[in-house]
Scaffold this active site. Structure first.
Site, PDB file in Angstrom:
ATOM      1  N   CYS A   1      28.192 -22.022  -0.728  1.00  0.00           N
ATOM      2  CA  CYS A   1      27.573 -22.157  -2.046  1.00  0.00           C
ATOM      3  C   CYS A   1      28.408 -21.453  -3.105  1.00  0.00           C
ATOM      4  CB  CYS A   1      26.169 -21.546  -2.047  1.00  0.00           C
ATOM      5  SG  CYS A   1      24.979 -22.398  -0.988  1.00  0.00           S
TER       6      CYS A   1
ATOM      7  N   ASP B   1       6.531 -25.891   2.280  1.00  0.00           N
ATOM      8  CA  ASP B   1       7.243 -26.447   3.427  1.00  0.00           C
ATOM      9  C   ASP B   1       6.647 -25.787   4.660  1.00  0.00           C
ATOM     10  OD1 ASP B   1       9.117 -27.914   4.853  1.00  0.00           O
ATOM     11  OD2 ASP B   1      10.682 -27.531   3.371  1.00  0.00           O
TER      12      ASP B   1
ATOM     13  N   ASP C   1       9.678 -19.843   1.240  1.00  0.00           N
ATOM     14  CA  ASP C   1       9.740 -19.999   2.691  1.00  0.00           C
ATOM     15  C   ASP C   1       9.889 -18.630   3.361  1.00  0.00           C
ATOM     16  OD1 ASP C   1       9.740 -22.900   2.755  1.00  0.00           O
ATOM     17  OD2 ASP C   1      11.748 -22.785   1.899  1.00  0.00           O
TER      18      ASP C   1
ATOM     19  N   LYS D   1       7.006 -31.035   4.088  1.00  0.00           N
ATOM     20  CA  LYS D   1       6.635 -30.461   2.801  1.00  0.00           C
ATOM     21  C   LYS D   1       5.391 -31.166   2.277  1.00  0.00           C
ATOM     22  CE  LYS D   1      10.159 -29.566   0.083  1.00  0.00           C
ATOM     23  NZ  LYS D   1      11.033 -30.463   0.852  1.00  0.00           N
TER      24      LYS D   1
ATOM     25  N   ARG E   1      14.259 -41.193   4.824  1.00  0.00           N
ATOM     26  CA  ARG E   1      15.345 -40.406   4.244  1.00  0.00           C
ATOM     27  C   ARG E   1      15.875 -39.391   5.254  1.00  0.00           C
ATOM     28  NH1 ARG E   1      10.433 -39.400   2.447  1.00  0.00           N
ATOM     29  NH2 ARG E   1       9.624 -37.294   2.086  1.00  0.00           N
TER      30      ARG E   1
ATOM     31  N   ARG F   1      18.044 -20.874   3.930  1.00  0.00           N
ATOM     32  CA  ARG F   1      19.140 -21.122   4.878  1.00  0.00           C
ATOM     33  C   ARG F   1      20.124 -19.948   4.903  1.00  0.00           C
ATOM     34  NH1 ARG F   1      19.617 -26.934   2.809  1.00  0.00           N
ATOM     35  NH2 ARG F   1      18.174 -28.072   4.144  1.00  0.00           N
TER      36      ARG F   1
ATOM     37  N   CYS G   1      17.220 -17.195  -0.049  1.00  0.00           N
ATOM     38  CA  CYS G   1      17.532 -18.529   0.468  1.00  0.00           C
ATOM     39  C   CYS G   1      16.924 -18.769   1.845  1.00  0.00           C
ATOM     40  CB  CYS G   1      19.050 -18.701   0.544  1.00  0.00           C
ATOM     41  SG  CYS G   1      19.570 -20.287   1.221  1.00  0.00           S
TER      42      CYS G   1
ATOM     43  N   CYS H   1      21.731 -16.965  -3.119  1.00  0.00           N
ATOM     44  CA  CYS H   1      20.445 -16.451  -3.564  1.00  0.00           C
ATOM     45  C   CYS H   1      19.895 -15.511  -2.489  1.00  0.00           C
ATOM     46  CB  CYS H   1      19.471 -17.604  -3.795  1.00  0.00           C
ATOM     47  SG  CYS H   1      20.080 -18.868  -4.927  1.00  0.00           S
TER      48      CYS H   1
ATOM     49  N   ARG I   1      13.906 -35.929   9.249  1.00  0.00           N
ATOM     50  CA  ARG I   1      12.535 -35.430   9.329  1.00  0.00           C
ATOM     51  C   ARG I   1      11.527 -36.489   8.887  1.00  0.00           C
ATOM     52  NH1 ARG I   1      11.807 -29.920   8.690  1.00  0.00           N
ATOM     53  NH2 ARG I   1      13.763 -29.945   7.501  1.00  0.00           N
ATOM     54  N   TYR I   2      11.872 -37.252   7.863  1.00  0.00           N
ATOM     55  CA  TYR I   2      10.987 -38.266   7.306  1.00  0.00           C
ATOM     56  C   TYR I   2      11.589 -39.650   7.549  1.00  0.00           C
ATOM     57  CZ  TYR I   2       9.473 -34.108   4.730  1.00  0.00           C
ATOM     58  OH  TYR I   2       9.039 -32.858   4.396  1.00  0.00           O
TER      59      TYR I   2
END
Length: 368
Positions: free
Chosen positions: A119, A324, A287, A331, A110, A128, A126, A123, A106-107
């Site tokens: 996981c 985001d 999000d 972000k 990085r 995702r 989440c 959560c 995306r950037y």
């Protein structure tokens, strides 16, 4: 990929009896006294779509009535079945920027690498939550090799962010192999690992793990922690072990209604982190993932909290409050130069490239 049962290390029960294995079914929750049998049918529907897993360390912090900030983060809720307008399966737009399986670029400097989609805990908010869950969630060897080759071929990439899923759920063998491959890329300066594991499964932080994190490339850990209650004695012990091993530690927090949306809650969390050599890094505006509306705060509420914190705690305790931009636009800090109010009450948000996007704040009554 099957995940081995997680260990209990010095978990002090706040109500529920400690368990020796993670809770992964509604039957487990009923058996532990954390939800009423009458709720089982609705909650079973929830976890058909959005996975359930609570480690013994976190289960021990949930009182029998299923109340409190830890319970709200990890116990399924029938409200998750309510999908509001504007909520989406991929709110941060990973898919828009996925250049190879598991690799998001995306950037410019990085990339995000997701070596697995499993996981230690799931959560309930989440972003995702559509992708992560139990089962075969491991990126294959050929895909991992292709991702490393992609990084090696692009000298402009300085940093690889490992996320998923939680990278520290990987075995030492798999994690070491991945870090070996990345460490051998000469222009790579940083590997950043986003994880909840040192807090929710502290026993994972072993001497072997500490040794394999010692690299030429700088390995940074970003801990996901939302409340001071999560920082048990055993969690703090794991954090101290990481710090003493020379691993730089940051923390990211999600602003959640009914969990940490008060100055007192955030002050307590950030002070406790800083006192244990962890720098609060990001406070995320939630999000718009599907079924998460009951956790949502407004941007105005978040800004008010940040103003209040400015007068309460030092700069060490101040994270950057970020949004985001939905759709994969990046972000940005929530503040002047990036976010401006419109006359109709919505917002204009400028992404890192200076492009403007409309943002509707559903918690402030701006939903579509």
């Amino acid at each position: 990929m099957k995940v081995a049962p997680l260990r209990v290390v010095d978990a002090t029960a706040a109500g529920a009896e400690p368990t020796s294995r993670p809770l992964t079914t509604v039957g487990d929750l009923v058996g532990a006294g954390l939800v009423a049998p009458a709720e089982a049918a609705d909650l079973s529907r929830v976890i058909e779509d959005f996975a359930l897993r609570i480690t013994p360390e976190m289960a021990a912090l949930i009182d029998p009535a299923g109340q409190g900030p830890v319970a709200r983060q990890f116990l399924p809720d029938a409200a998750e079945l309510e999908i509001a307008p504007g909520e989406m399966a991929d709110p941060t737009g990973d898919g828009v920027h996925e250049v190879l399986p598991g690799l998001v670029h995306r950037y410019a400097d990085r990339v995000l690498l997701k070596p697995l989609q499993v996981c230690a805990v799931y959560c309930r908010f989440c972003f995702r939550r559509e992708a992560v869950g139990p089962g075969e969630g491991l990126l294959g060897a050929a895909d991992l090799a292709a991702a490393v080759d992609y990084v090696r071929a692009r000298p402009g990439i300085f940093e690889v962010v490992l996320s998923g899923g939680d990278p520290l759920v990987l075995s030492d063998r798999r994690l070491a192999a991945l870090l070996d491959a990345l460490d051998a890329v000469p222009h790579l300066g940083v590997v950043r690992i986003h994880t909840r594991v040192p807090v929710v499964d502290p026993g994972r932080v072993t001497d072997d793990l500490l040794r394999l994190l010692d690299r030429r490339v700088a390995v940074w850990l970003v801990l996901h922690v939302n409340t001071a209650e999560e920082l048990t004695d055993s969690a703090l012990d794991s954090i101290r072990r990481l710090s003493r091993a020379g691993i730089p530690l940051l923390a990211q927090t999600v602003l959640l209604a009914g969990v940490n949306d008060t100055p007192h809650a955030l002050e307590g969390l950030f002070r406790r982190l800083v006192a244990n050599r962890v720098k609060p890094y990001y406070l995320h505006h939630l999000d718009p993932a599907r079924g998460t509306g009951h956790f949502r705060t407004s941007i105005a509420e978040g800004q008010a909290l940040m103003r209040d914190l400015r007068g309460r705690v030092s700069g060490l305790c101040q994270p950057t409050y970020v949004l985001d931009i939905p759709g994969g636009h990046g972000k940005v800090p929530i503040g002047p130069g990036y976010l401006e109010s419109r006359q109709d009450g919505t917002y204009t948000v400028r992404d890192p490239q200076g492009r403007e996007h409309a943002f509707r704040d559903a918690a402030a009554g701006q939903g579509e």
